[in-house]
Design a protein around this motif. Structure first.
Motif, PDB file in Angstrom:
ATOM      1  N   LEU A 118      22.598  36.496  38.866  1.00 18.70           N
ATOM      2  CA  LEU A 118      23.312  37.396  39.765  1.00 18.70           C
ATOM      3  C   LEU A 118      22.688  37.398  41.158  1.00 18.70           C
ATOM      4  O   LEU A 118      23.394  37.526  42.164  1.00 18.70           O
ATOM      5  CB  LEU A 118      23.346  38.811  39.191  1.00 18.70           C
ATOM      6  N   GLU A 119      21.373  37.251  41.227  1.00 22.80           N
ATOM      7  CA  GLU A 119      20.686  37.263  42.519  1.00 22.80           C
ATOM      8  C   GLU A 119      20.994  36.036  43.366  1.00 22.80           C
ATOM      9  O   GLU A 119      20.864  36.095  44.599  1.00 22.80           O
ATOM     10  CB  GLU A 119      19.179  37.386  42.307  1.00 22.80           C
ATOM     11  N   THR A 120      21.402  34.948  42.737  1.00 25.03           N
ATOM     12  CA  THR A 120      21.705  33.750  43.526  1.00 25.03           C
ATOM     13  C   THR A 120      22.925  33.937  44.406  1.00 25.03           C
ATOM     14  O   THR A 120      23.016  33.332  45.467  1.00 25.03           O
ATOM     15  CB  THR A 120      21.950  32.519  42.625  1.00 25.03           C
ATOM     16  N   GLY A 121      23.875  34.755  43.947  1.00 23.52           N
ATOM     17  CA  GLY A 121      25.089  34.978  44.727  1.00 23.52           C
ATOM     18  C   GLY A 121      26.062  33.826  44.655  1.00 23.52           C
ATOM     19  O   GLY A 121      27.021  33.787  45.423  1.00 23.52           O
ATOM     20  N   ASP A 122      25.837  32.869  43.766  1.00 24.07           N
ATOM     21  CA  ASP A 122      26.688  31.682  43.675  1.00 24.07           C
ATOM     22  C   ASP A 122      27.833  31.833  42.687  1.00 24.07           C
ATOM     23  O   ASP A 122      28.574  30.881  42.457  1.00 24.07           O
ATOM     24  CB  ASP A 122      25.853  30.464  43.265  1.00 24.07           C
ATOM     25  N   LEU A 123      28.000  33.003  42.101  1.00 22.97           N
ATOM     26  CA  LEU A 123      29.017  33.197  41.071  1.00 22.97           C
ATOM     27  C   LEU A 123      30.275  33.820  41.657  1.00 22.97           C
ATOM     28  O   LEU A 123      30.223  34.523  42.668  1.00 22.97           O
ATOM     29  CB  LEU A 123      28.468  34.111  39.972  1.00 22.97           C
ATOM     30  N   SER A 124      31.384  33.581  40.982  1.00 23.29           N
ATOM     31  CA  SER A 124      32.617  34.242  41.389  1.00 23.29           C
ATOM     32  C   SER A 124      32.519  35.723  41.019  1.00 23.29           C
ATOM     33  O   SER A 124      31.647  36.134  40.239  1.00 23.29           O
ATOM     34  CB  SER A 124      33.818  33.620  40.677  1.00 23.29           C
ATOM     35  N   LEU A 125      33.430  36.509  41.556  1.00 24.00           N
ATOM     36  CA  LEU A 125      33.432  37.929  41.253  1.00 24.00           C
ATOM     37  C   LEU A 125      33.613  38.159  39.752  1.00 24.00           C
ATOM     38  O   LEU A 125      32.903  38.962  39.144  1.00 24.00           O
ATOM     39  CB  LEU A 125      34.539  38.643  42.036  1.00 24.00           C
ATOM     40  N   GLU A 141      32.880  36.144  37.239  1.00 18.80           N
ATOM     41  CA  GLU A 141      31.657  35.748  36.525  1.00 18.80           C
ATOM     42  C   GLU A 141      30.564  36.795  36.707  1.00 18.80           C
ATOM     43  O   GLU A 141      29.843  37.124  35.756  1.00 18.80           O
ATOM     44  CB  GLU A 141      31.162  34.386  37.029  1.00 18.80           C
ATOM     45  N   SER A 142      30.463  37.308  37.918  1.00 22.85           N
ATOM     46  CA  SER A 142      29.442  38.324  38.204  1.00 22.85           C
ATOM     47  C   SER A 142      29.680  39.587  37.384  1.00 22.85           C
ATOM     48  O   SER A 142      28.744  40.160  36.823  1.00 22.85           O
ATOM     49  CB  SER A 142      29.433  38.677  39.690  1.00 22.85           C
ATOM     50  N   VAL A 143      30.932  40.019  37.322  1.00 19.61           N
ATOM     51  CA  VAL A 143      31.260  41.225  36.558  1.00 19.61           C
ATOM     52  C   VAL A 143      30.974  41.010  35.076  1.00 19.61           C
ATOM     53  O   VAL A 143      30.387  41.876  34.412  1.00 19.61           O
ATOM     54  CB  VAL A 143      32.726  41.649  36.791  1.00 19.61           C
ATOM     55  N   THR A 144      31.338  39.848  34.550  1.00 14.84           N
ATOM     56  CA  THR A 144      31.087  39.545  33.140  1.00 14.84           C
ATOM     57  C   THR A 144      29.590  39.547  32.847  1.00 14.84           C
ATOM     58  O   THR A 144      29.137  40.130  31.846  1.00 14.84           O
ATOM     59  CB  THR A 144      31.698  38.185  32.759  1.00 14.84           C
ATOM     60  N   LEU A 145      28.810  38.914  33.717  1.00 10.42           N
ATOM     61  CA  LEU A 145      27.358  38.900  33.527  1.00 10.42           C
ATOM     62  C   LEU A 145      26.763  40.292  33.677  1.00 10.42           C
ATOM     63  O   LEU A 145      25.846  40.665  32.940  1.00 10.42           O
ATOM     64  CB  LEU A 145      26.688  37.939  34.515  1.00 10.42           C
ATOM     65  N   TYR A 146      27.275  41.061  34.617  1.00  6.17           N
ATOM     66  CA  TYR A 146      26.782  42.423  34.812  1.00  6.17           C
ATOM     67  C   TYR A 146      27.019  43.254  33.553  1.00  6.17           C
ATOM     68  O   TYR A 146      26.134  43.992  33.106  1.00  6.17           O
ATOM     69  CB  TYR A 146      27.459  43.071  36.015  1.00  6.17           C
ATOM     70  N   GLU A 147      28.214  43.127  32.974  1.00  3.28           N
ATOM     71  CA  GLU A 147      28.528  43.862  31.744  1.00  3.28           C
ATOM     72  C   GLU A 147      27.580  43.460  30.615  1.00  3.28           C
ATOM     73  O   GLU A 147      27.075  44.312  29.877  1.00  3.28           O
ATOM     74  CB  GLU A 147      29.975  43.608  31.322  1.00  3.28           C
ATOM     75  N   ARG A 148      27.341  42.167  30.477  1.00  4.09           N
ATOM     76  CA  ARG A 148      26.409  41.689  29.454  1.00  4.09           C
ATOM     77  C   ARG A 148      25.005  42.229  29.721  1.00  4.09           C
ATOM     78  O   ARG A 148      24.295  42.646  28.804  1.00  4.09           O
ATOM     79  CB  ARG A 148      26.406  40.153  29.428  1.00  4.09           C
ATOM     80  N   GLY A 149      24.603  42.232  30.975  1.00  6.74           N
ATOM     81  CA  GLY A 149      23.302  42.755  31.348  1.00  6.74           C
ATOM     82  C   GLY A 149      23.167  44.231  31.008  1.00  6.74           C
ATOM     83  O   GLY A 149      22.109  44.671  30.543  1.00  6.74           O
ATOM     84  N   GLN A 150      24.221  44.999  31.227  1.00  2.00           N
ATOM     85  CA  GLN A 150      24.197  46.416  30.885  1.00  2.00           C
ATOM     86  C   GLN A 150      23.983  46.610  29.384  1.00  2.00           C
ATOM     87  O   GLN A 150      23.196  47.450  28.961  1.00  2.00           O
ATOM     88  CB  GLN A 150      25.496  47.103  31.311  1.00  2.00           C
ATOM     89  N   LYS A 151      24.690  45.829  28.567  1.00  2.00           N
ATOM     90  CA  LYS A 151      24.535  45.913  27.113  1.00  2.00           C
ATOM     91  C   LYS A 151      23.114  45.558  26.698  1.00  2.00           C
ATOM     92  O   LYS A 151      22.522  46.216  25.839  1.00  2.00           O
ATOM     93  CB  LYS A 151      25.536  44.990  26.414  1.00  2.00           C
ATOM     94  N   LEU A 152      22.560  44.520  27.309  1.00  2.00           N
ATOM     95  CA  LEU A 152      21.199  44.107  26.987  1.00  2.00           C
ATOM     96  C   LEU A 152      20.181  45.155  27.427  1.00  2.00           C
ATOM     97  O   LEU A 152      19.201  45.415  26.717  1.00  2.00           O
ATOM     98  CB  LEU A 152      20.885  42.752  27.629  1.00  2.00           C
ATOM     99  N   ALA A 153      20.409  45.769  28.581  1.00  2.00           N
ATOM    100  CA  ALA A 153      19.500  46.808  29.057  1.00  2.00           C
ATOM    101  C   ALA A 153      19.502  48.003  28.100  1.00  2.00           C
ATOM    102  O   ALA A 153      18.443  48.562  27.789  1.00  2.00           O
ATOM    103  CB  ALA A 153      19.887  47.252  30.470  1.00  2.00           C
ATOM    104  N   LEU A 154      20.684  48.378  27.615  1.00  2.00           N
ATOM    105  CA  LEU A 154      20.773  49.472  26.643  1.00  2.00           C
ATOM    106  C   LEU A 154      20.073  49.100  25.346  1.00  2.00           C
ATOM    107  O   LEU A 154      19.377  49.922  24.745  1.00  2.00           O
ATOM    108  CB  LEU A 154      22.231  49.825  26.375  1.00  2.00           C
ATOM    109  N   LEU A 155      20.253  47.861  24.908  1.00  2.00           N
ATOM    110  CA  LEU A 155      19.598  47.401  23.688  1.00  2.00           C
ATOM    111  C   LEU A 155      18.082  47.436  23.855  1.00  2.00           C
ATOM    112  O   LEU A 155      17.366  47.927  22.980  1.00  2.00           O
ATOM    113  CB  LEU A 155      20.063  45.981  23.330  1.00  2.00           C
ATOM    114  N   CYS A 156      17.582  46.932  24.970  1.00  2.00           N
ATOM    115  CA  CYS A 156      16.137  46.949  25.223  1.00  2.00           C
ATOM    116  C   CYS A 156      15.609  48.379  25.232  1.00  2.00           C
ATOM    117  O   CYS A 156      14.559  48.661  24.647  1.00  2.00           O
ATOM    118  CB  CYS A 156      15.816  46.254  26.550  1.00  2.00           C
TER     119      CYS A 156
END
Length: 74
Positions: A23-30, A32-47
């Motif tokens: 996400l920090e690279t900024g090379d993703l489409s909107l 893709e970014s939203v999908t990764l952000y959602e996955r990241g949120q799930k992983l953060a909750l799991l952690c």
């Protein structure tokens, strides 16, 4: 990929770090970014949940190393 419930803390955290890096690279489409952000949120909750469970287990350990049963104050 295994289900989230089968991930160890280390596996979930590693995947979360990878997502943040992407996400920090900024090379993703909107999208893709939203999908990764959602996955990241799930992983953060799991952690967070895994850390909470580990903390609870540590708090329940008696001085002799056995697990005591938690009894809330009356």
């Amino acid at each position: 990929m295994s289900s989230d419930t089968e991930l160890s803390f280390e596996q979930a955290f590693e995947e979360l770090e990878h997502i943040v890096s992407q996400l920090e690279t900024g090379d993703l489409s909107l999208g893709e970014s939203v999908t990764l952000y959602e996955r990241g949120q799930k992983l953060a909750l799991l952690c967070g949940s895994l850390l909470d469970n580990a903390e609870l287990r540590i708090q329940q350990l008696g001085e002799d190393g056995t697990v005591s049963t938690f009894e809330p104050p009356v």
